[in-house]
Design a protein around this motif. Sequence first.
Motif, mmCIF file in Angstrom:
data_model
loop_
_atom_site.group_PDB
_atom_site.id
_atom_site.type_symbol
_atom_site.label_atom_id
_atom_site.label_comp_id
_atom_site.label_asym_id
_atom_site.label_seq_id
_atom_site.Cartn_x
_atom_site.Cartn_y
_atom_site.Cartn_z
ATOM 1 N N HIS A 104 -7.163 21.325 1.951
ATOM 2 C CA HIS A 104 -7.629 20.153 1.209
ATOM 3 C C HIS A 104 -9.149 20.257 1.117
ATOM 4 O O HIS A 104 -9.808 20.499 2.129
ATOM 5 C CB HIS A 104 -7.290 18.865 1.968
ATOM 6 C CG HIS A 104 -5.870 18.756 2.416
ATOM 7 N ND1 HIS A 104 -4.958 17.936 1.798
ATOM 8 C CD2 HIS A 104 -5.193 19.360 3.437
ATOM 9 C CE1 HIS A 104 -3.795 18.029 2.408
ATOM 10 N NE2 HIS A 104 -3.921 18.891 3.413
ATOM 11 N N SER A 105 -9.702 20.053 -0.080
ATOM 12 C CA SER A 105 -11.157 20.093 -0.222
ATOM 13 C C SER A 105 -11.648 18.852 -0.959
ATOM 14 O O SER A 105 -10.918 18.261 -1.768
ATOM 15 C CB SER A 105 -11.590 21.359 -0.968
ATOM 16 O OG SER A 105 -11.078 21.360 -2.285
ATOM 17 N N PHE A 106 -12.891 18.467 -0.648
ATOM 18 C CA PHE A 106 -13.499 17.259 -1.208
ATOM 19 C C PHE A 106 -14.950 17.577 -1.535
ATOM 20 O O PHE A 106 -15.665 18.122 -0.698
ATOM 21 C CB PHE A 106 -13.440 16.116 -0.188
ATOM 22 C CG PHE A 106 -12.060 15.871 0.349
ATOM 23 C CD1 PHE A 106 -11.222 14.944 -0.245
ATOM 24 C CD2 PHE A 106 -11.575 16.594 1.434
ATOM 25 C CE1 PHE A 106 -9.941 14.729 0.242
ATOM 26 C CE2 PHE A 106 -10.298 16.391 1.927
ATOM 27 C CZ PHE A 106 -9.481 15.457 1.324
ATOM 28 N N ALA A 107 -15.367 17.230 -2.751
ATOM 29 C CA ALA A 107 -16.751 17.481 -3.157
ATOM 30 C C ALA A 107 -17.233 16.328 -4.028
ATOM 31 O O ALA A 107 -16.528 15.904 -4.947
ATOM 32 C CB ALA A 107 -16.840 18.800 -3.928
ATOM 33 N N PRO A 108 -18.449 15.816 -3.733
ATOM 34 C CA PRO A 108 -18.974 14.737 -4.569
ATOM 35 C C PRO A 108 -19.344 15.255 -5.956
ATOM 36 O O PRO A 108 -19.855 16.370 -6.092
ATOM 37 C CB PRO A 108 -20.214 14.273 -3.807
ATOM 38 C CG PRO A 108 -20.604 15.412 -2.936
ATOM 39 C CD PRO A 108 -19.358 16.196 -2.664
ATOM 40 N N ARG A 109 -19.029 14.443 -6.990
ATOM 41 C CA ARG A 109 -19.419 14.791 -8.360
ATOM 42 C C ARG A 109 -19.430 13.537 -9.215
ATOM 43 O O ARG A 109 -18.451 12.783 -9.225
ATOM 44 C CB ARG A 109 -18.465 15.826 -8.968
ATOM 45 C CG ARG A 109 -18.876 16.249 -10.391
ATOM 46 C CD ARG A 109 -18.021 17.365 -10.940
ATOM 47 N NE ARG A 109 -16.620 17.035 -11.082
ATOM 48 C CZ ARG A 109 -16.098 16.403 -12.149
ATOM 49 N NH1 ARG A 109 -16.865 16.019 -13.144
ATOM 50 N NH2 ARG A 109 -14.799 16.156 -12.187
ATOM 51 N N ASP A 110 -20.522 13.334 -9.931
ATOM 52 C CA ASP A 110 -20.640 12.250 -10.910
ATOM 53 C C ASP A 110 -20.261 10.883 -10.337
ATOM 54 O O ASP A 110 -19.557 10.109 -10.979
ATOM 55 C CB ASP A 110 -19.784 12.546 -12.147
ATOM 56 C CG ASP A 110 -20.193 13.822 -12.856
ATOM 57 O OD1 ASP A 110 -21.370 14.213 -12.747
ATOM 58 O OD2 ASP A 110 -19.334 14.437 -13.511
ATOM 59 N N GLY A 111 -20.708 10.596 -9.131
ATOM 60 C CA GLY A 111 -20.420 9.299 -8.522
ATOM 61 C C GLY A 111 -19.023 9.163 -7.960
ATOM 62 O O GLY A 111 -18.638 8.104 -7.480
ATOM 63 N N GLY A 112 -18.246 10.215 -8.015
ATOM 64 C CA GLY A 112 -16.884 10.211 -7.484
ATOM 65 C C GLY A 112 -16.659 11.444 -6.625
ATOM 66 O O GLY A 112 -17.602 12.033 -6.095
ATOM 67 N N THR A 113 -15.395 11.838 -6.507
ATOM 68 C CA THR A 113 -15.025 12.945 -5.629
ATOM 69 C C THR A 113 -14.012 13.855 -6.301
ATOM 70 O O THR A 113 -12.992 13.390 -6.809
ATOM 71 C CB THR A 113 -14.411 12.409 -4.313
ATOM 72 O OG1 THR A 113 -15.327 11.488 -3.716
ATOM 73 C CG2 THR A 113 -14.106 13.529 -3.340
ATOM 74 N N ASP A 114 -14.309 15.151 -6.312
ATOM 75 C CA ASP A 114 -13.313 16.149 -6.693
ATOM 76 C C ASP A 114 -12.431 16.405 -5.478
ATOM 77 O O ASP A 114 -12.943 16.714 -4.397
ATOM 78 C CB ASP A 114 -13.976 17.470 -7.103
ATOM 79 C CG ASP A 114 -14.576 17.423 -8.492
ATOM 80 O OD1 ASP A 114 -13.979 16.774 -9.374
ATOM 81 O OD2 ASP A 114 -15.629 18.042 -8.704
ATOM 82 N N VAL A 115 -11.130 16.245 -5.648
ATOM 83 C CA VAL A 115 -10.172 16.506 -4.578
ATOM 84 C C VAL A 115 -9.360 17.732 -4.987
ATOM 85 O O VAL A 115 -8.784 17.769 -6.074
ATOM 86 C CB VAL A 115 -9.237 15.295 -4.352
ATOM 87 C CG1 VAL A 115 -8.197 15.617 -3.278
ATOM 88 C CG2 VAL A 115 -10.032 14.060 -3.994
ATOM 89 N N GLY A 116 -9.333 18.721 -4.118
ATOM 90 C CA GLY A 116 -8.580 19.935 -4.405
ATOM 91 C C GLY A 116 -7.543 20.204 -3.337
ATOM 92 O O GLY A 116 -7.752 19.918 -2.154
ATOM 93 N N ASP A 117 -6.424 20.722 -3.782
ATOM 94 C CA ASP A 117 -5.375 21.176 -2.872
ATOM 95 C C ASP A 117 -5.091 22.630 -3.207
ATOM 96 O O ASP A 117 -4.923 22.976 -4.389
ATOM 97 C CB ASP A 117 -4.086 20.369 -3.073
ATOM 98 C CG ASP A 117 -4.228 18.933 -2.625
ATOM 99 O OD1 ASP A 117 -4.233 18.703 -1.416
ATOM 100 O OD2 ASP A 117 -4.339 18.051 -3.496
#
Length: 154
Positions: A104-117
């Motif tokens: 599981h990965s999480f990265a901040p972007r454009d005021g939100g969060t990219d969530v990856g699996d």
Amino acid sequence: MITWGRADGLTTLRSEIWLGQPIERVFAFFADAGNLEELTPPWLRFRIVTPRPIVMRQGARLEYALRLRGVPVHWESEITVWDPPRRFADEQRRGPYRAWIHEHSFAPRDGGTDVGDFVRYAVPGGWLIDRLVVRRDVRAIFDHRTAQLRQLFG
């Protein structure tokens, strides 16, 4: 978006979604193991067996009970990577797959969060059983998860 592949003899699945909430809030949701029940489709009759509260950390073990196509299944996974709020990984230690590794990965972007699996798995019976049966179920699970996350986080 979900993409499929193969690597090292394992089926791979990548799923990505952007959620309009800060990384701290999104990661906190995933760090609460009880929320996994909320992200899992009802047809799996999924429940966490591990007594709560569950302290999420590297080495933590979680036990689940569920039904796959009506068959009761016991699943145990171990948190193998714990790096808040950027990522964590769990691996099946006992369960229905020959291998199941979920990053599981999480990265901040454009005021939100990219969530990856990123999931790598293998099933008894090999690629044919995966293509005929398992992949369809795994896709439905991740489609449900994506819909739930959109509903929860907008």
